[in-house]
Design a protein around this motif. Structure first.
Motif, PDB file in Angstrom:
ATOM      1  N   MET A 195     -35.566   6.791 -45.796  1.00 23.22           N
ATOM      2  CA  MET A 195     -36.711   5.812 -45.587  1.00 23.22           C
ATOM      3  C   MET A 195     -36.467   4.600 -46.052  1.00 23.22           C
ATOM      4  SD  MET A 195     -37.723   5.001 -48.945  1.00 23.22           S
ATOM      5  CE  MET A 195     -39.491   4.556 -48.770  1.00 23.22           C
ATOM      6  N   MET A 196     -37.069   3.479 -45.580  1.00 20.77           N
ATOM      7  CA  MET A 196     -37.102   2.211 -46.101  1.00 20.77           C
ATOM      8  C   MET A 196     -38.532   1.553 -46.012  1.00 20.77           C
ATOM      9  SD  MET A 196     -35.175  -0.214 -42.991  1.00 20.77           S
ATOM     10  CE  MET A 196     -34.267   0.708 -42.264  1.00 20.77           C
ATOM     11  N   LEU A 197     -38.698   0.549 -47.004  1.00 20.36           N
ATOM     12  CA  LEU A 197     -39.978  -0.008 -46.894  1.00 20.36           C
ATOM     13  C   LEU A 197     -39.952  -1.516 -47.632  1.00 20.36           C
ATOM     14  CD1 LEU A 197     -43.363  -0.021 -47.016  1.00 20.36           C
ATOM     15  CD2 LEU A 197     -43.121   0.775 -49.300  1.00 20.36           C
ATOM     16  N   ALA A 198     -40.233  -2.437 -46.891  1.00 21.48           N
ATOM     17  CA  ALA A 198     -40.173  -3.802 -47.147  1.00 21.48           C
ATOM     18  C   ALA A 198     -41.614  -4.505 -47.370  1.00 21.48           C
ATOM     19  CB  ALA A 198     -39.475  -4.531 -46.248  1.00 21.48           C
ATOM     20  N   VAL A 199     -42.119  -4.993 -48.671  1.00 23.42           N
ATOM     21  CA  VAL A 199     -43.299  -5.391 -49.122  1.00 23.42           C
ATOM     22  C   VAL A 199     -43.152  -7.116 -48.946  1.00 23.42           C
ATOM     23  CG1 VAL A 199     -45.301  -5.710 -50.433  1.00 23.42           C
ATOM     24  CG2 VAL A 199     -43.953  -3.587 -50.102  1.00 23.42           C
ATOM     25  N   ALA A 200     -43.850  -7.800 -48.233  1.00 29.32           N
ATOM     26  CA  ALA A 200     -43.942  -9.271 -48.142  1.00 29.32           C
ATOM     27  C   ALA A 200     -45.151  -9.852 -48.879  1.00 29.32           C
ATOM     28  CB  ALA A 200     -43.818  -9.942 -46.808  1.00 29.32           C
ATOM     29  N   VAL A 201     -44.995 -10.734 -49.519  1.00 27.14           N
ATOM     30  CA  VAL A 201     -46.086 -11.433 -50.267  1.00 27.14           C
ATOM     31  C   VAL A 201     -46.123 -13.283 -50.091  1.00 27.14           C
ATOM     32  CG1 VAL A 201     -47.278 -11.747 -52.602  1.00 27.14           C
ATOM     33  CG2 VAL A 201     -45.910  -9.866 -52.035  1.00 27.14           C
ATOM     34  N   ASP A 202     -47.324 -13.578 -49.801  1.00 25.87           N
ATOM     35  CA  ASP A 202     -47.647 -14.956 -49.932  1.00 25.87           C
ATOM     36  C   ASP A 202     -48.566 -15.305 -50.821  1.00 25.87           C
ATOM     37  OD1 ASP A 202     -49.679 -14.769 -48.455  1.00 25.87           O
ATOM     38  OD2 ASP A 202     -48.918 -15.545 -46.806  1.00 25.87           O
ATOM     39  N   ASP A 203     -49.292 -16.498 -50.948  1.00 25.45           N
ATOM     40  CA  ASP A 203     -50.335 -16.869 -51.885  1.00 25.45           C
ATOM     41  C   ASP A 203     -51.602 -16.458 -51.453  1.00 25.45           C
ATOM     42  OD1 ASP A 203     -48.543 -18.678 -53.160  1.00 25.45           O
ATOM     43  OD2 ASP A 203     -49.254 -20.310 -51.960  1.00 25.45           O
ATOM     44  N   HIS A 204     -51.486 -15.609 -50.076  1.00 24.24           N
ATOM     45  CA  HIS A 204     -53.090 -15.008 -49.549  1.00 24.24           C
ATOM     46  C   HIS A 204     -52.953 -13.748 -49.273  1.00 24.24           C
ATOM     47  CE1 HIS A 204     -54.224 -19.386 -49.390  1.00 24.24           C
ATOM     48  NE2 HIS A 204     -52.996 -19.785 -48.839  1.00 24.24           N
ATOM     49  N   ASP A 205     -51.791 -12.976 -48.969  1.00 23.43           N
ATOM     50  CA  ASP A 205     -51.638 -11.757 -48.506  1.00 23.43           C
ATOM     51  C   ASP A 205     -50.673 -10.976 -49.073  1.00 23.43           C
ATOM     52  OD1 ASP A 205     -52.499  -9.971 -47.180  1.00 23.43           O
ATOM     53  OD2 ASP A 205     -52.194 -10.662 -44.989  1.00 23.43           O
ATOM     54  N   VAL A 206     -50.552  -9.751 -48.955  1.00 23.20           N
ATOM     55  CA  VAL A 206     -49.624  -8.621 -49.135  1.00 23.20           C
ATOM     56  C   VAL A 206     -49.426  -7.873 -47.882  1.00 23.20           C
ATOM     57  CG1 VAL A 206     -48.592  -6.574 -50.560  1.00 23.20           C
ATOM     58  CG2 VAL A 206     -49.924  -8.764 -51.509  1.00 23.20           C
ATOM     59  N   GLN A 207     -48.354  -7.672 -47.396  1.00 28.13           N
ATOM     60  CA  GLN A 207     -48.087  -6.851 -46.058  1.00 28.13           C
ATOM     61  C   GLN A 207     -46.909  -6.066 -46.332  1.00 28.13           C
ATOM     62  OE1 GLN A 207     -50.145  -6.383 -43.372  1.00 28.13           O
ATOM     63  NE2 GLN A 207     -51.423  -7.734 -44.143  1.00 28.13           N
ATOM     64  N   ARG A 208     -46.811  -4.941 -45.570  1.00 29.68           N
ATOM     65  CA  ARG A 208     -45.619  -4.097 -45.643  1.00 29.68           C
ATOM     66  C   ARG A 208     -45.017  -3.378 -44.249  1.00 29.68           C
ATOM     67  NH1 ARG A 208     -48.131   1.952 -47.381  1.00 29.68           N
ATOM     68  NH2 ARG A 208     -47.433   2.772 -44.968  1.00 29.68           N
ATOM     69  N   ARG A 209     -43.991  -3.356 -44.202  1.00 28.51           N
ATOM     70  CA  ARG A 209     -43.300  -2.711 -42.927  1.00 28.51           C
ATOM     71  C   ARG A 209     -42.476  -1.491 -43.439  1.00 28.51           C
ATOM     72  NH1 ARG A 209     -43.931  -0.772 -38.784  1.00 28.51           N
ATOM     73  NH2 ARG A 209     -43.346  -1.711 -36.790  1.00 28.51           N
ATOM     74  N   SER A 210     -42.509  -0.447 -42.878  1.00 29.94           N
ATOM     75  CA  SER A 210     -41.673   0.666 -43.050  1.00 29.94           C
ATOM     76  C   SER A 210     -40.808   1.115 -41.764  1.00 29.94           C
ATOM     77  CB  SER A 210     -42.494   1.836 -43.441  1.00 29.94           C
ATOM     78  OG  SER A 210     -43.170   2.155 -42.564  1.00 29.94           O
ATOM     79  N   PHE A 211     -39.896   1.909 -41.991  1.00 33.85           N
ATOM     80  CA  PHE A 211     -39.119   2.927 -40.927  1.00 33.85           C
ATOM     81  C   PHE A 211     -38.250   3.787 -41.627  1.00 33.85           C
ATOM     82  CE2 PHE A 211     -35.161   3.432 -38.652  1.00 33.85           C
ATOM     83  CZ  PHE A 211     -35.577   3.351 -37.452  1.00 33.85           C
ATOM     84  N   PRO A 212     -38.032   5.079 -40.880  1.00 33.14           N
ATOM     85  CA  PRO A 212     -38.630   5.191 -39.618  1.00 33.14           C
ATOM     86  C   PRO A 212     -39.860   5.878 -39.376  1.00 33.14           C
ATOM     87  CG  PRO A 212     -37.179   7.145 -40.342  1.00 33.14           C
ATOM     88  CD  PRO A 212     -37.109   6.045 -41.514  1.00 33.14           C
ATOM     89  N   ASN A 213     -40.481   6.012 -40.461  1.00 33.04           N
ATOM     90  CA  ASN A 213     -41.920   6.915 -40.726  1.00 33.04           C
ATOM     91  C   ASN A 213     -42.559   6.022 -41.801  1.00 33.04           C
ATOM     92  OD1 ASN A 213     -44.234   8.162 -40.618  1.00 33.04           O
ATOM     93  ND2 ASN A 213     -43.058  10.247 -40.715  1.00 33.04           N
ATOM     94  N   SER A 214     -43.754   5.803 -41.892  1.00 34.77           N
ATOM     95  CA  SER A 214     -44.527   5.181 -42.902  1.00 34.77           C
ATOM     96  C   SER A 214     -44.749   6.070 -44.020  1.00 34.77           C
ATOM     97  CB  SER A 214     -45.719   4.385 -42.264  1.00 34.77           C
ATOM     98  OG  SER A 214     -46.425   5.089 -41.863  1.00 34.77           O
ATOM     99  N   PHE A 215     -44.697   7.238 -43.605  1.00 31.37           N
ATOM    100  CA  PHE A 215     -45.033   8.717 -44.495  1.00 31.37           C
ATOM    101  C   PHE A 215     -43.752   9.133 -45.289  1.00 31.37           C
ATOM    102  CE2 PHE A 215     -48.843  10.639 -46.144  1.00 31.37           C
ATOM    103  CZ  PHE A 215     -48.219  11.808 -46.589  1.00 31.37           C
ATOM    104  N   HIS A 216     -43.377   8.369 -46.247  1.00 31.01           N
ATOM    105  CA  HIS A 216     -41.872   9.000 -46.894  1.00 31.01           C
ATOM    106  C   HIS A 216     -41.005   9.169 -45.988  1.00 31.01           C
ATOM    107  CE1 HIS A 216     -44.562   9.608 -50.434  1.00 31.01           C
ATOM    108  NE2 HIS A 216     -45.229  10.593 -49.860  1.00 31.01           N
ATOM    109  N   GLY A 217     -40.680   8.345 -45.017  1.00 32.80           N
ATOM    110  CA  GLY A 217     -39.591   8.154 -44.074  1.00 32.80           C
ATOM    111  C   GLY A 217     -39.525   9.374 -43.238  1.00 32.80           C
ATOM    112  N   ASN A 218     -38.372   9.670 -42.621  1.00 30.71           N
ATOM    113  CA  ASN A 218     -38.357  10.793 -41.731  1.00 30.71           C
ATOM    114  C   ASN A 218     -37.353  11.651 -42.148  1.00 30.71           C
ATOM    115  OD1 ASN A 218     -38.960  12.466 -39.556  1.00 30.71           O
ATOM    116  ND2 ASN A 218     -38.025  11.114 -37.919  1.00 30.71           N
ATOM    117  N   THR A 219     -37.578  13.259 -41.966  1.00 29.91           N
ATOM    118  CA  THR A 219     -36.740  14.304 -42.445  1.00 29.91           C
ATOM    119  C   THR A 219     -36.687  15.172 -41.292  1.00 29.91           C
ATOM    120  OG1 THR A 219     -37.254  13.841 -44.649  1.00 29.91           O
ATOM    121  CG2 THR A 219     -36.253  16.175 -44.021  1.00 29.91           C
ATOM    122  N   GLY A 220     -35.300  15.692 -40.836  1.00 30.23           N
ATOM    123  CA  GLY A 220     -35.134  16.597 -39.881  1.00 30.23           C
ATOM    124  C   GLY A 220     -34.429  17.949 -40.396  1.00 30.23           C
ATOM    125  N   GLY A 221     -34.436  19.114 -39.820  1.00 32.12           N
ATOM    126  CA  GLY A 221     -33.916  20.034 -40.047  1.00 32.12           C
ATOM    127  C   GLY A 221     -32.387  20.041 -39.702  1.00 32.12           C
TER     128      GLY A 221
END
Length: 505
Positions: free
Chosen positions: A201-227
């Motif tokens: 998984m990966m997750l980036a959180v960006a911040v400015d004076d007015h807002d907080v936003q996030r972006r993730s990959f490859p799945n926003s829910f703890h990444g992705n896992t396969g068998g």
């Protein structure tokens, strides 16, 4: 009823590679222990089964400005379930040898006798035993990958995401899990399953004076896992997506929002997979339908009487359970009460046709057993748990679906979710949305949300994209009391759905 030593301290303690017991990769060793347990049940039991499970996990996380967090866990134990005069008994304990297996069996019988007459008697329809062996196809053992390779990959990903100055927090992680699961019952089943999972998984959180936003990959829910093995992590190409993830988190800070109201939507595969999980998988678990399970937004708006007739969605909606799909998280050959895995159509052309059931629940409801009894290792009773529930694909590409949309929004990657205790009313937020005009994707939008009622939402699905657009996403999920973790997958392609409420507060 159940009796168990809690699998929290001794069994789940970090122990690196120093095992309390050798890895149960030898089926013959496990069989001897299972036979020792069943031999102690005695002739009074109507039925008994024993599950012997050894599990090893690795989790490694890098976070900007912090030391790496690495955890290795190992647990080994046995759980024995017996049916005496129509009453269940269950006992489990850490395993060091045959005496522990026998003691668990004797305790399970005692628990069953103590519970006799406290409820309606359980009657399991007879079945023939099923035996076999299953092993996840692995090219590279994730536990054999060097520390330098693992740490190097995550450091590279973190650097790529963190390049923009507005990215104030970034994290990346990998996970691996190996299980030896062995099963035997008094009907003659002898089963051995050797399962491996890998993910990242990966997750980036960006911040400015007015807002907080996030972006993730490859799945926003703890990444992705396969068998699969380490090759699954490499195929995700986290380094190749890291810069984009950071840049999109920053771009969201400056993005506008959509006006509330109603709109037509194309929903991307990742968000559809979570929609499936919350409003399909759990809603079709038979223990929820029977009222047995009421924890964590329990029960279901679907009743047993609805099976075979309830209009759940449009004719474009076909939902299937199939835990035999290779390479998916939670794939297996036998569930945790020995039922063979199978492909089961749950919703056919929009109509509910089957449920996710165990032997006990299916017998009480008069419905087929669909092999969905699963447990969080040896310390828990099996419960009805969503397996690899997926939306069958339609035809065409994502671009063609957006062209067909005309005017509306393309949305993807879950940011928030909420659903009521009947799996009926829901609200989801997505990380990204794109305005669509004249069939073309336009400006980026933030803080997008939509909500609705489950059968109305699925009833408004006009089209599902084709097989080339299908993606599989592996999820963790909690259920029951005491809480169990289930690990499963959902396959999805983008969908076109008309007239949905958006901008839900």
């Amino acid at each position: 009823m159940r009796s168990t030593d809690s699998p929290t301290q001794q069994q789940r303690s970090s122990s690196g590679s120093a095992h309390q017991w050798g890895e149960l990769s030898e089926d013959a060793v496990a069989t001897e222990l299972l036979e020792a347990a069943l031999s102690e049940v005695g002739g009074d039991a109507d039925f008994a089964d024993a599950r012997l499970v050894e599990c090893e996990e690795l989790r490694l996380y890098h976070r900007a400005g912090a030391d790496p967090d690495e955890r290795r866990e190992h647990n080994l134990g046995i759980g024995v379930r017996v049916l005496v005069d129509g009453a269940w008994g269950f006992a489990s304990r850490p395993l060091a040898g045959a005496p522990d297996a026998g003691a668990a069996a004797r305790q399970a019988v005692s628990v069953a006798r103590a519970g006799g007459g406290l409820g309606p008697p359980v009657r399991l329809p007879p079945r023939q035993g099923s035996s076999g062996r299953y092993e996840t196809a692995v090219r590279t053992d994730p536990f054999e990958v060097s520390d330098a390779q693992r740490h190097g990959l995550l450091s590279e990903v973190l650097a790529g995401m963190s390049a923009p100055g507005e990215v104030r927090d970034a994290q990346a992680g990998i996970n691996a899990k190996r299980q030896h699961r062995h099963f035997a019952d008094t009907e003659g089943s002898r089963q051995h399953q050797h399962l491996t999972e890998s993910g990242a998984m990966m997750l980036a959180v960006a911040v400015d004076d007015h807002d907080v936003q996030r972006r993730s990959f490859p799945n926003s829910f703890h990444g992705n896992t396969g068998g699969a093995g380490w090759e699954f992590v490499l195929q995700l190409d986290l380094p190749g997506n890291a810069a984009r993830v950071g840049e999109e988190a920053v771009a969201l800070l400056r993005a506008p929002t959509a006006d509330p109201g109603t709109a037509d939507l194309v929903i991307g595969a990742q968000q559809v997979s979570l929609q499936i999980h919350e409003s399909c998988g759990h809603a079709l678990e038979l223990d929820r339908m029977l009222g047995d399970e009421r924890n964590f937004a329990g029960t279901s708006f679907i009743s047993v009487a609805d099976v075979g007739s309830l209009r759940y969605g449009s004719p474009a909606v076909n939902i299937t359970s199939d835990s035999t799909v290779a390479g998916t998280r939670g794939s297996f050959a036998f569930d945790d009460e020995g039922s063979p895995a199978r492909r089961t159509p749950l919703v056919v052309a929009g109509v509910v046709e089957n449920t996710l059931s165990s032997r006990d629940s299916a017998a009480r409801a008069g419905l087929p057993v669909t092999g969905a009894a699963r447990s969080d290792g040896w310390g828990y009773l099996p419960v009805c748990f969503s397996t690899h529930v997926h939306l069958e694909s339609g035809s065409g590409s994502l671009d063609e679906l957006i062209q067909r949309l005309g005017h509306g929004y393309y949305i993807d990657d879950n940011r928030s979710w909420s659903i009521d205790n009947q799996r009926l009313n829901f609200q989801f937020g997505t990380e990204v949305a794109y305005e669509v005009r004249d069939g073309r994707r336009g400006r980026l939008l933030k803080n997008f949300s939509y909500g609705g009622i489950t059968p109305q939402f699925w009833g408004a699905v006009e089209a599902v994209a084709g097989p080339d657009e299908v993606r599989n996403f592996g999820y963790p999920c909690g259920k029951g009391e005491p809480k169990q973790w289930g690990f499963l997958s959902h396959g999805a392609a983008p969908v076109l759905v008309r007239q949905q409420r958006i901008g839900v507060a």
